[in-house]
Each structure stands twice: as C-alpha cells, then as structure tokens.
Scaffold this active site. Structure first.
Site, PDB file in Angstrom:
ATOM      1  N   CYS A   1      -7.858   0.805   2.306  1.00  0.00           N
ATOM      2  CA  CYS A   1      -8.077  -0.036   0.952  1.00  0.00           C
ATOM      3  C   CYS A   1      -8.344   0.487   0.390  1.00  0.00           C
ATOM      4  O   CYS A   1      -8.897   0.379  -0.591  1.00  0.00           O
ATOM      5  CB  CYS A   1      -8.123  -1.802   1.395  1.00  0.00           C
ATOM      6  SG  CYS A   1      -7.227  -2.447   2.072  1.00  0.00           S
TER       7      CYS A   1
ATOM      8  N   ARG B   1       4.631   0.225  -2.423  1.00  0.00           N
ATOM      9  CA  ARG B   1       4.016  -1.355  -2.452  1.00  0.00           C
ATOM     10  C   ARG B   1       2.484  -0.096  -3.330  1.00  0.00           C
ATOM     11  O   ARG B   1       2.537   0.527  -3.440  1.00  0.00           O
ATOM     12  CB  ARG B   1       3.642  -1.956  -1.581  1.00  0.00           C
ATOM     13  CG  ARG B   1       2.542  -0.839  -0.359  1.00  0.00           C
ATOM     14  CD  ARG B   1       1.564  -1.897  -0.006  1.00  0.00           C
ATOM     15  NE  ARG B   1       1.549  -1.244   1.669  1.00  0.00           N
ATOM     16  CZ  ARG B   1       0.054  -0.537   1.007  1.00  0.00           C
ATOM     17  NH1 ARG B   1      -1.087  -0.840   0.126  1.00  0.00           N
ATOM     18  NH2 ARG B   1      -0.386   0.283   2.180  1.00  0.00           N
ATOM     19  N   GLY B   2       2.108  -1.847  -4.428  1.00  0.00           N
ATOM     20  CA  GLY B   2       0.698  -1.163  -4.680  1.00  0.00           C
ATOM     21  C   GLY B   2       0.175  -0.929  -4.323  1.00  0.00           C
ATOM     22  O   GLY B   2      -0.337  -0.758  -2.404  1.00  0.00           O
TER      23      GLY B   2
ATOM     24  N   GLY C   1       3.973  -8.015   1.078  1.00  0.00           N
ATOM     25  CA  GLY C   1       3.189  -9.061   1.561  1.00  0.00           C
ATOM     26  C   GLY C   1       1.803  -9.277   1.568  1.00  0.00           C
ATOM     27  O   GLY C   1       0.969  -8.360   1.406  1.00  0.00           O
TER      28      GLY C   1
ATOM     29  N   ILE D   1      -4.150   3.030   1.442  1.00  0.00           N
ATOM     30  CA  ILE D   1      -3.511   3.170   2.326  1.00  0.00           C
ATOM     31  C   ILE D   1      -4.278   1.556   3.791  1.00  0.00           C
ATOM     32  O   ILE D   1      -5.677   0.973   3.576  1.00  0.00           O
ATOM     33  CB  ILE D   1      -3.910   4.440   3.239  1.00  0.00           C
ATOM     34  CG1 ILE D   1      -3.195   4.572   4.755  1.00  0.00           C
ATOM     35  CG2 ILE D   1      -5.650   4.112   4.060  1.00  0.00           C
ATOM     36  CD1 ILE D   1      -2.805   6.234   4.861  1.00  0.00           C
ATOM     37  N   THR D   2      -3.472   1.306   4.754  1.00  0.00           N
ATOM     38  CA  THR D   2      -4.341   0.376   5.522  1.00  0.00           C
ATOM     39  C   THR D   2      -3.354   0.337   7.167  1.00  0.00           C
ATOM     40  O   THR D   2      -2.845   0.989   7.050  1.00  0.00           O
ATOM     41  CB  THR D   2      -3.651  -1.097   5.059  1.00  0.00           C
ATOM     42  OG1 THR D   2      -4.427  -1.924   6.088  1.00  0.00           O
ATOM     43  CG2 THR D   2      -2.411  -1.255   4.998  1.00  0.00           C
ATOM     44  N   TRP D   3      -3.740  -0.106   8.008  1.00  0.00           N
ATOM     45  CA  TRP D   3      -3.153  -0.430   9.143  1.00  0.00           C
ATOM     46  C   TRP D   3      -2.290  -1.735   9.537  1.00  0.00           C
ATOM     47  O   TRP D   3      -3.002  -2.674   9.289  1.00  0.00           O
ATOM     48  CB  TRP D   3      -4.131  -0.002  10.283  1.00  0.00           C
ATOM     49  CG  TRP D   3      -3.793  -0.010  11.609  1.00  0.00           C
ATOM     50  CD1 TRP D   3      -2.876   0.920  12.263  1.00  0.00           C
ATOM     51  CD2 TRP D   3      -3.931  -1.199  13.088  1.00  0.00           C
ATOM     52  NE1 TRP D   3      -2.954   0.520  13.837  1.00  0.00           N
ATOM     53  CE2 TRP D   3      -3.621  -1.120  13.737  1.00  0.00           C
ATOM     54  CE3 TRP D   3      -4.504  -2.379  12.307  1.00  0.00           C
ATOM     55  CZ2 TRP D   3      -3.689  -1.968  14.990  1.00  0.00           C
ATOM     56  CZ3 TRP D   3      -4.587  -3.019  13.136  1.00  0.00           C
ATOM     57  CH2 TRP D   3      -3.813  -2.649  14.636  1.00  0.00           C
ATOM     58  N   HIS D   4      -1.236  -1.118   9.987  1.00  0.00           N
ATOM     59  CA  HIS D   4      -1.158  -2.341  10.604  1.00  0.00           C
ATOM     60  C   HIS D   4      -0.825  -2.464  12.204  1.00  0.00           C
ATOM     61  O   HIS D   4      -0.500  -0.922  12.683  1.00  0.00           O
ATOM     62  CB  HIS D   4       1.023  -2.845  10.216  1.00  0.00           C
ATOM     63  CG  HIS D   4       0.667  -2.986   8.666  1.00  0.00           C
ATOM     64  ND1 HIS D   4      -0.234  -4.164   8.553  1.00  0.00           N
ATOM     65  CD2 HIS D   4       0.669  -2.452   8.069  1.00  0.00           C
ATOM     66  CE1 HIS D   4       0.275  -3.917   6.820  1.00  0.00           C
ATOM     67  NE2 HIS D   4       0.611  -3.374   6.709  1.00  0.00           N
TER      68      HIS D   4
END
Length: 251
Positions: free
Chosen positions: A191, A87-88, A173, A91-94
């Site tokens: 991000c 994806r564009g 998404g 970095i992020t966390w889930h």
C-alpha cells in the site's frame, strides 16, 4: 465521525439505492483476473438495474495487484506476477487465507465515496474487535483497519481497502488477513507504506482464525453498515501521512 466533512446522508440512513436484500455469492478460491472480469460484468448489469446489489466472497491464489497510484519502487522483487488494476491506492498482495469481499453496490445519489469507505471500515473494525482484537481502529490519513503497536513503526494493518465507483456502482472492496502468510509482503512496499507493518487475525489472537470463521460476521456487519444500522464512530488512534497524496496516477 472520522470523515473530513459531514456525510451526505445521516449516519442512520442507508447509502444503497435499493432496499432489496443483497445477493451473496461465496465463490471459494478464484483467479484474480476471472474475479475482476466478473465484477465488471456484474457492475454493468447493476448499473442497468438488471440485477440486485451483490457481494462476492472469495479468496485468490497468490498475486500482487497494483492500484492507480502504484510507484515503480513499490513493485515486487520476487518475480511474482503483478496485475495492474483500476482501483485506487498502490500495491498489495492477495492470497489464500485472506478473506476478500467485493461489494457490487449501487449507491444512492448523491454519491458519497468517503462515507462508503468509512462504512466499510466500520464493519471491519466491529468484526475484528468482536473476534478479540479489541484495540483495532483507524490511522488518520490512511485507509484500512489497523492494530496499534508500541511505536508508530509497530502499527500493523490487518485489513486493506481499495475501491472503484463507475456509473454509481462500487467495485473492488476489502481484504481481511485471517490466517494467510505474511511472507509476500516482504517483497513489496504494501500500500506504499514503508513505515508500518502488516498483520493477520491469527497472529494477533495467537490461534488459527480462518476465512470461514470471519465470513458470516463480516457479511452481517457490512449489511448493517451500508443500511445505517451500524453507525460510523471515531476509532482513530494515530495519524500518519497519506501514502497516495500528490502521487501521479499510473499511465
């Protein structure tokens, strides 16, 4: 409108290629790689018109995911695994307590990526506001949904977006922070944004806001936004540098 140019489709027109109802699959807690593999399979089948548009609704076990613009300094310092994804963004966390939705949508021609992103944001903004966070909106130059603070450093992101479009079909998404912990954001530059914060619906409303509570409203708003029944409006309250502009893609 907040888009930098006029959308290819009128605001009250669907950007979906199909007018058939969207299939919704509520999957519960799903390993990230498993969900990514499922997305890829569904996207290929949707591109071939073997299935209808689908939205996957789920949560992930705790994991970091790094988009194509992730920089070395963004990466976690706590040893938690990172999955490099297509994806564009950065970095992020889930993790549990975060509502994740992956729309597998075949977009109408001509493909309008900006309009698609704005419609996702609009759905999120409407649902977050209706739940009680009435000041939520956009920061020009940054994707996602934000809650204004007393200063720019106190602006906080409550929902993040990261997408990919392949053969005209959307993948990845949005993620809405409901009642998840914020601890894991302390170990990355989420991000790629070091000059603002992250928040949850529960923190904003000072009560427990669950994934279950937000699921049906967000599904309804997404359907309305993609169909053109929920028109994108200007909810911008600030501007800030784009954290991905000019950065090289991850090799």
């Amino acid at each position: 409108m907040t888009a930098p140019r006029k959308p290819f489709f009128p605001a009250d027109q669907s950007i979906r290629d199909s007018d058939a109802p969207v299939t919704v699959r509520e999957l519960g807690l799903v390993d990230y790689q498993e969900a990514w593999d499922l997305q890829a399979d569904l996207a290929a089948r949707r591109a071939a018109d073997e299935i209808e548009d689908t939205i996957l609704v789920l949560e992930h076990p705790s994991i970091y995911t790094a988009g194509k613009r992730t920089q070395p300094e963004d990466r976690p310092t706590n040893g938690l695994p990172v999955i490099d994804v297509d994806r564009g963004g950065r970095i992020t966390w889930h993790g549990p307590g975060q509502l994740v939705m992956y729309p597998i949508i075949k977009l109408a021609d001509p493909i309008d990526v900006v309009d698609y992103v704005r419609r996702l944001e609009e759905a999120l903004i409407q649902v977050v506001r209706q739940a009680g966070v009435t000041t939520a909106g956009r920061i020009d130059g940054r994707s996602g949904v934000w809650v204004p603070g007393a200063s720019p450093a106190e602006h906080a992101k409550v929902a993040a977006l990261g997408i990919r479009i392949t053969r005209g079909v959307t993948m990845h998404g949005l993620a809405l922070n409901c009642d998840n912990t914020l601890e894991f954001y302390d170990y990355v530059v989420p991000c790629g944004i070091a000059d603002a914060g992250v928040t949850t619906m529960s923190a904003q409303l000072r009560r427990d806001v669950t994934v279950a509570e937000m699921t049906a409203p967000l599904l309804g708003a997404l359907d309305d936004a993609l169909a053109g029944r929920l028109v994108v409006a200007d909810h911008t309250f600030a501007s800030a540098p784009d954290p991905t502009k000019g950065l090289p893609r991850r090799s």
